[in-house]
Enzyme design. Structure first.
Site, PDB file in Angstrom:
ATOM      1  N   GLU A 124       0.723  -1.071   0.021  1.00 20.04           N
ATOM      2  CA  GLU A 124      -0.097   0.168   0.047  1.00 20.04           C
ATOM      3  C   GLU A 124       1.099   1.181  -0.091  1.00 20.04           C
ATOM      4  O   GLU A 124       1.843   1.281   0.585  1.00 20.04           O
ATOM      5  CB  GLU A 124      -0.688  -0.042   1.483  1.00 20.04           C
ATOM      6  N   CYS A 182       2.946   8.241   1.817  1.00 17.94           N
ATOM      7  CA  CYS A 182       3.561   7.599   2.711  1.00 17.94           C
ATOM      8  C   CYS A 182       3.907   6.104   2.094  1.00 17.94           C
ATOM      9  O   CYS A 182       2.856   5.640   1.491  1.00 17.94           O
ATOM     10  CB  CYS A 182       2.174   7.287   3.735  1.00 17.94           C
ATOM     11  N   CYS A 206       4.994  -6.969   7.433  1.00 19.40           N
ATOM     12  CA  CYS A 206       5.768  -6.525   8.490  1.00 19.40           C
ATOM     13  C   CYS A 206       5.750  -7.706   9.479  1.00 19.40           C
ATOM     14  O   CYS A 206       4.900  -8.340   9.720  1.00 19.40           O
ATOM     15  CB  CYS A 206       5.360  -5.199   9.296  1.00 19.40           C
ATOM     16  N   CYS A 245       3.343  -5.592  16.059  1.00 12.27           N
ATOM     17  CA  CYS A 245       2.798  -4.486  17.082  1.00 12.27           C
ATOM     18  C   CYS A 245       1.128  -4.490  17.029  1.00 12.27           C
ATOM     19  O   CYS A 245       0.504  -5.104  15.867  1.00 12.27           O
ATOM     20  CB  CYS A 245       3.043  -3.012  16.337  1.00 12.27           C
ATOM     21  N   CYS A 301      -1.528  -2.814  14.801  1.00 10.50           N
ATOM     22  CA  CYS A 301      -1.087  -2.725  13.345  1.00 10.50           C
ATOM     23  C   CYS A 301      -1.801  -3.748  12.615  1.00 10.50           C
ATOM     24  O   CYS A 301      -1.378  -4.945  12.663  1.00 10.50           O
ATOM     25  CB  CYS A 301       0.256  -2.369  13.182  1.00 10.50           C
ATOM     26  N   GLY A 316       5.982  -2.444   7.065  1.00 11.95           N
ATOM     27  CA  GLY A 316       7.315  -2.601   7.143  1.00 11.95           C
ATOM     28  C   GLY A 316       8.086  -1.722   8.128  1.00 11.95           C
ATOM     29  O   GLY A 316       7.956  -0.744   8.478  1.00 11.95           O
ATOM     30  N   GLU A 317       9.265  -2.217   8.537  1.00 11.42           N
ATOM     31  CA  GLU A 317      10.328  -1.439   9.475  1.00 11.42           C
ATOM     32  C   GLU A 317      11.417  -1.150   8.669  1.00 11.42           C
ATOM     33  O   GLU A 317      12.105  -2.082   8.348  1.00 11.42           O
ATOM     34  CB  GLU A 317      10.678  -2.448  10.566  1.00 11.42           C
ATOM     35  N   SER A 333       8.243   5.227  16.791  1.00 12.83           N
ATOM     36  CA  SER A 333       6.937   4.803  17.407  1.00 12.83           C
ATOM     37  C   SER A 333       7.141   4.342  19.017  1.00 12.83           C
ATOM     38  O   SER A 333       7.548   3.318  19.172  1.00 12.83           O
ATOM     39  CB  SER A 333       6.419   3.548  16.675  1.00 12.83           C
ATOM     40  N   LEU A 334       6.483   4.949  19.790  1.00 12.74           N
ATOM     41  CA  LEU A 334       6.682   4.954  21.037  1.00 12.74           C
ATOM     42  C   LEU A 334       5.576   4.187  21.820  1.00 12.74           C
ATOM     43  O   LEU A 334       5.447   3.147  22.160  1.00 12.74           O
ATOM     44  CB  LEU A 334       6.854   6.147  21.856  1.00 12.74           C
ATOM     45  N   ASN A 343      -7.043   4.339  14.521  1.00 11.46           N
ATOM     46  CA  ASN A 343      -8.095   4.023  13.758  1.00 11.46           C
ATOM     47  C   ASN A 343      -8.141   2.433  14.116  1.00 11.46           C
ATOM     48  O   ASN A 343      -7.527   1.689  13.985  1.00 11.46           O
ATOM     49  CB  ASN A 343      -7.217   3.742  12.237  1.00 11.46           C
ATOM     50  N   CYS A 401      -2.353   1.693   8.177  1.00 17.91           N
ATOM     51  CA  CYS A 401      -1.612   0.906   7.223  1.00 17.91           C
ATOM     52  C   CYS A 401      -1.977  -0.561   7.317  1.00 17.91           C
ATOM     53  O   CYS A 401      -2.307  -1.079   8.233  1.00 17.91           O
ATOM     54  CB  CYS A 401      -0.146   1.058   7.505  1.00 17.91           C
TER      55      CYS A 401
HETATM   56  S1  SF4 Z   1       3.473  -0.500  13.180  1.00 17.84           S
HETATM   57 FE1  SF4 Z   1       5.180  -0.344  11.937  1.00 17.84          FE
HETATM   58  S2  SF4 Z   1       6.680  -1.887  12.695  1.00 17.84           S
HETATM   59 FE2  SF4 Z   1       4.558  -2.073  13.870  1.00 17.84          FE
HETATM   60  S3  SF4 Z   1       3.819  -3.954  12.792  1.00 17.84           S
HETATM   61 FE3  SF4 Z   1       3.203  -2.098  11.816  1.00 17.84          FE
HETATM   62  S4  SF4 Z   1       4.448  -1.626  10.153  1.00 17.84           S
HETATM   63 FE4  SF4 Z   1       5.327  -3.080  11.415  1.00 17.84          FE
END
Ligand code: SF4
Length: 346
Positions: free
Chosen positions: A91, A104, A111, A115, A118, A162-163, A217-218, A293, A336
């Site tokens: 995306e 973005c 990923c 998290c 996510c 992704g990271e 990302s905290l 979201n 995402c």
């Molecule tokens: S927030 Fe970023 S690092 Fe965490 S799972 Fe989603 S895409 Fe991966």
């Protein structure tokens, strides 16, 4: 056949050497590829017919296909599902902001950071994207904007699936490439890279001499809660992540932004607000609050407007630089990974 799309100029020159293509012609080819939306050699009209035919025999120009497009009702946000030649889908999002067009981009297909909030991680990671595949996301949207109204991509956040720091080499190559005047010529100061906190790579990035903004990302203010929300925190603890972010700010003189997704009843209480204030003390940093979201699959809910206002007010009154992210594209599920997941589930 070799895919020529995504090569920086030096690589392109090396690839074209057997065809006796002089340096200035290689640059023209780069401009056709990255600035003029050309997808076949026949359209490169400042090259001889012979050369065009030779190149078409040896190379392909592989760009992703737009498989789906969703426009928000207010017309400001457009989300694209792009598919590469091997069927991998990702995306990319376009946000028409008051200060320009922002995109973005994704750096991995899916990923594996896990998290909790996510959607990009629900199916794990398919693979890393190459420099050219990441650049293609920007070029496809840039071409579309140019045709639509003569505008262009102005700013970029590397915050899609992704990271990015787990795909370090390709992401760095991409950052340098998108800055080149023969591509989008994007200023480093218009670029923000977001990480979940890959500590050694944060130190490495600070030494690259690229004045891009870093966003961390905290999402939680202490070790225990952050480990629950972000498993990577067990490997790179919150204190180390904050120390690496401080180092980045010191080295680059760029303010670091901490992203903090507000989740109802999870990290939006008074205790967490206090801890967050303590963590931010003395830093060249700001906190960006993002009301979640809702991720239906994970049952994580958005706090009330009153709670969001309270949390923001608490931070501000304790001298933390704080913003609340403007809502964009909620009606097209801009969080995402959600569009890609639907595509995978089909
Ligand atoms: S927030 Fe970023 S690092 Fe965490 S799972 Fe989603 S895409 Fe991966």
């Amino acid at each position: 056949m070799i895919n020529i799309f995504g090569m920086p100029l030096a690589e392109l020159q090396a690839a074209l050497k057997p065809y006796n293509v002089p340096g200035f012609r290689a640059k023209q080819i780069a401009q056709w590829l990255y600035q003029k939306g050309v997808v076949d050699f026949g359209a490169m009209t400042n090259l001889s017919k012979d050369l065009r035919a030779q190149l078409a025999q040896a190379f392909v120009i592989a760009r992703p296909q737009v498989k789906a497009r969703l426009d928000s009702q207010d017309g400001k946000t457009t989300k694209f599902l792009l598919e590469y030649a091997d069927g991998t889908a990702i995306e990319t999002v376009l946000m028409r902001q008051p200060y320009g067009n922002s995109i973005c981009v994704s750096t991995q297909a899916g990923c594996n950071m896990g998290c909790a909030f996510c959607a990009s991680t629900l199916h794990g990671m398919a693979r890393d994207l190459t420099c050219g595949e990441i650049l293609a996301q920007a070029v496809v949207i840039n071409d579309m904007l140019r045709e639509e109204n003569g505008s262009k991509v102005d700013t970029m956040v590397i915050m899609g699936s992704g990271e990015p720091l787990m795909n370090y080499a390709e992401v760095l190559k991409f950052l340098r490439l998108i800055h080149e005047p023969y591509t989008l010529g994007m200023g480093y100061r218009n670029i923000t890279l977001s990480t979940s906190g890959i500590v050694p790579r944060m130190y490495q990035l600070a030494e690259e001499g690229l004045p891009i903004s870093l966003s961390v990302s905290l999402h939680a203010p202490n070790q225990e809660l952050r480990s629950e929300l972000m498993p990577i925190n067990r490997k790179y603890p919150i204190q180390d992540v904050v120390a690496a972010a401080r180092n980045y700010a010191d080295k680059t003189k760029r303010r670091v932004t901490y992203e903090y997704i507000l989740i109802d009843g999870v990290n939006d209480g008074e205790e967490q607000a206090k801890e967050l204030v303590a963590l931010m003390r003395g830093q060249l940093a700001s906190v960006n609050l993002i009301p979640i979201n809702p991720v239906v699959e994970r049952n994580l809910l958005r706090p009330s407007k009153a709670r969001i206002d309270w949390f923001e007010g608490y931070l501000a009154s304790h001298h933390v630089n704080v913003t609340v992210r403007r809502e964009m594209g909620t009606d097209i599920q801009a969080a995402c990974g959600q569009l890609r997941n639907k595509h995978l589930e089909k």
